[in-house]
Design a protein around this motif. Structure first.
Motif, PDB file in Angstrom:
ATOM      1  N   SER A 251     -20.582  46.765 -42.872  1.00  0.00           N
ATOM      2  CA  SER A 251     -20.272  46.299 -41.514  1.00  0.00           C
ATOM      3  C   SER A 251     -19.188  47.223 -40.968  1.00  0.00           C
ATOM      4  CB  SER A 251     -19.785  44.853 -41.541  1.00  0.00           C
ATOM      5  OG  SER A 251     -18.586  44.768 -42.301  1.00  0.00           O
ATOM      6  N   PHE A 258     -20.432  52.818 -34.934  1.00  0.00           N
ATOM      7  CA  PHE A 258     -21.223  52.417 -36.113  1.00  0.00           C
ATOM      8  C   PHE A 258     -22.570  53.135 -36.107  1.00  0.00           C
ATOM      9  CE2 PHE A 258     -22.355  48.330 -38.720  1.00  0.00           C
ATOM     10  CZ  PHE A 258     -22.368  49.091 -39.875  1.00  0.00           C
ATOM     11  N   THR A 260     -25.928  53.074 -37.826  1.00  0.00           N
ATOM     12  CA  THR A 260     -26.655  52.140 -38.683  1.00  0.00           C
ATOM     13  C   THR A 260     -27.982  52.742 -39.138  1.00  0.00           C
ATOM     14  OG1 THR A 260     -27.634  51.068 -36.748  1.00  0.00           O
ATOM     15  CG2 THR A 260     -25.573  50.135 -37.586  1.00  0.00           C
ATOM     16  N   ASP A 264     -30.798  46.197 -38.123  1.00  0.00           N
ATOM     17  CA  ASP A 264     -29.338  45.994 -38.095  1.00  0.00           C
ATOM     18  C   ASP A 264     -28.938  44.838 -37.179  1.00  0.00           C
ATOM     19  OD1 ASP A 264     -29.838  47.052 -35.627  1.00  0.00           O
ATOM     20  OD2 ASP A 264     -28.472  48.752 -35.792  1.00  0.00           O
ATOM     21  N   VAL A 267     -26.273  42.807 -38.744  1.00  0.00           N
ATOM     22  CA  VAL A 267     -25.156  43.578 -39.295  1.00  0.00           C
ATOM     23  C   VAL A 267     -24.019  43.514 -38.286  1.00  0.00           C
ATOM     24  CG1 VAL A 267     -24.415  45.888 -39.973  1.00  0.00           C
ATOM     25  CG2 VAL A 267     -26.673  45.057 -40.644  1.00  0.00           C
ATOM     26  N   ARG A 273     -22.867  51.579 -31.084  1.00  0.00           N
ATOM     27  CA  ARG A 273     -23.769  51.697 -32.223  1.00  0.00           C
ATOM     28  C   ARG A 273     -24.923  52.608 -31.917  1.00  0.00           C
ATOM     29  NH1 ARG A 273     -25.663  46.273 -35.190  1.00  0.00           N
ATOM     30  NH2 ARG A 273     -23.604  45.458 -35.645  1.00  0.00           N
ATOM     31  N   ASN A 275     -28.645  53.655 -34.066  1.00  0.00           N
ATOM     32  CA  ASN A 275     -29.443  53.433 -35.268  1.00  0.00           C
ATOM     33  C   ASN A 275     -30.246  54.696 -35.614  1.00  0.00           C
ATOM     34  OD1 ASN A 275     -31.713  52.577 -36.996  1.00  0.00           O
ATOM     35  ND2 ASN A 275     -30.768  50.570 -36.742  1.00  0.00           N
ATOM     36  N   MET A 307     -23.644  53.058 -42.273  1.00  0.00           N
ATOM     37  CA  MET A 307     -24.313  52.163 -43.225  1.00  0.00           C
ATOM     38  C   MET A 307     -24.868  52.967 -44.404  1.00  0.00           C
ATOM     39  SD  MET A 307     -26.389  49.260 -41.055  1.00  0.00           S
ATOM     40  CE  MET A 307     -27.429  48.705 -42.400  1.00  0.00           C
TER      41      MET A 307
END
Ligand code: TXA
Ligand code: MG
Length: 330
Positions: A251, A258, A260, A264, A267, A273, A275, A307
């Motif tokens: 996390s 973040f 990821t 997610d 998460v 964020r 991905n 992650m």
């Protein structure tokens, strides 16, 4: 990779004849994001569309390289090459004299270049070459896009100089092979770095330093293993985000950007964020890696949390790159 070729009843890889229709077919495959091996005057290259992140990721997957080494973008002529790299007087002189031919120049990338960041392995430079082989010339003209092409062999194996070598080494990992006979030079191109004030030979080849010095003055020949220039340990110069990087983060904190991987939705955390691949597809993750890192860095967050990424297939190269980004800075 998908299996259109085999579903059309042909075996993979397609052995493509060195004829005008064959070249058109190879160019279509390249434009569709497929991998096609083709002859150059040096060695066979494993080609993919250099503007297509997924195709470039597929090149690394096919080679089984544990690192993202930067690749050479191939173009049909100097005029086209000038759209993809910034040429100074030295680069222009060398191009006039030695292109088409076995010379690769590392030059600054223009801002907002459409070239995949994965081709440059995140660097602000790009290696450019105009090969002299008539089939390579014909293919590059027909494809109409820069072609990224490392030697068409599995990582660690010797470079291929016949279609048979390519078949032996890559087998079904390549979609097509242009069957053009044996390569003349048999040794990879000379690589010269022109991004700094002093020209540096990164890899010796058929174009010799003394021939180039007549045109552009003193050239330094890089120390280190000449067969593995800019190899694993030499990649410190690679783009590192200005944010610090924290790996294997289940996390993120509120002030962390973040990065990821996989589903997610449940998460927690992260100011911004991105991905790498919702479907946990490592090829897609590799294709997104450098552009996502840059975007998160530009969000202004002081730290980037990442992650866990599975350490298999292309995940090995992704994790290698992320560890470099997370390593303590000098
Ligand atoms: O003869 C050749 O150059 C063949 C044919 C297919 O054109 N290609 C080839 O590609 O040998 P590859 O990927 O095996 O070697 C590319 C070399 C590597 O040593 C790489 O580190 C260097 O060029 N290189 C590529 N981009 C670079 C960059 N931006 N900065 C520094 N070195 C770079
Ligand atoms: Mg190679």
């Amino acid at each position: 990779m998908t299996d259109d070729i085999s579903s059309s009843g042909e075996k993979r890889p397609a052995l493509i004849p060195a004829t005008p229709p064959g070249i058109q077919r190879a160019a279509e495959l390249l434009r569709a994001g497929r991998l096609v091996a083709f002859p150059t005057e040096t060695v066979y290259g494993l080609g993919g569309d250099a503007t297509d992140d997924r195709a470039v990721a597929a090149i690394f997957a096919a080679k089984g390289r544990p690192q993202f080494n930067p690749l050479i973008a191939h173009l049909p002529d100097l005029a086209t090459a000038q759209r993809w790299a910034i040429f100074d007087d030295r680069a222009y002189e060398l191009a006039q004299q030695f292109w088409p031919g076995p010379l690769t120049m590392v030059l600054p990338r223009p801002a907002n270049s459409a070239l995949s960041l994965l081709v440059s392995a995140g660097l602000d430079s790009v290696a450019i070459r105009v090969p002299g082989h008539p089939l390579a010339q014909a293919l590059l003209k027909a494809a109409g896009t820069p072609i990224a092409a490392p030697s068409a062999n599995r990582s660690g194996a010797v470079s291929p100089t016949t279609p048979h070598h390519v078949l032996e080494s890559l087998g079904e990992r390549v979609d097509g092979i242009v069957t053009g006979g044996k390569c003349q030079v048999g040794l990879e191109s000379t690589v010269i770095d022109l991004t700094g004030p002093e020209p540096v030979i990164l890899r010796p080849g058929a174009v010799l330093p003394e021939e180039m010095e007549r045109l552009i003055g003193k050239i330094r020949v890089s120390a280190g293993d000449p067969t593995a220039p800019k190899a694993p340990g030499q990649l410190e110069s690679h783009y590192a985000p200005s944010a610090s990087v924290r790996l294997n983060a289940p996390s993120a904190e509120a002030d962390e950007a973040f990065l990821t991987f996989g589903p997610d939705r449940f998460v927690f955390g992260g100011s911004t964020r991105l991905n790498l691949s919702l479907q946990s597809d490592l090829n897609e993750a590799a294709a997104n890696l450098f552009s996502h890192l840059r975007q998160l860095d530009q969000s202004g967050a002081p730290r980037i949390a990442v992650m866990p990424i599975p350490d298999e297939g292309l995940g090995v190269a992704i994790n290698d790159r992320l560890r470099r980004a997370a390593a303590p800075r000098p």
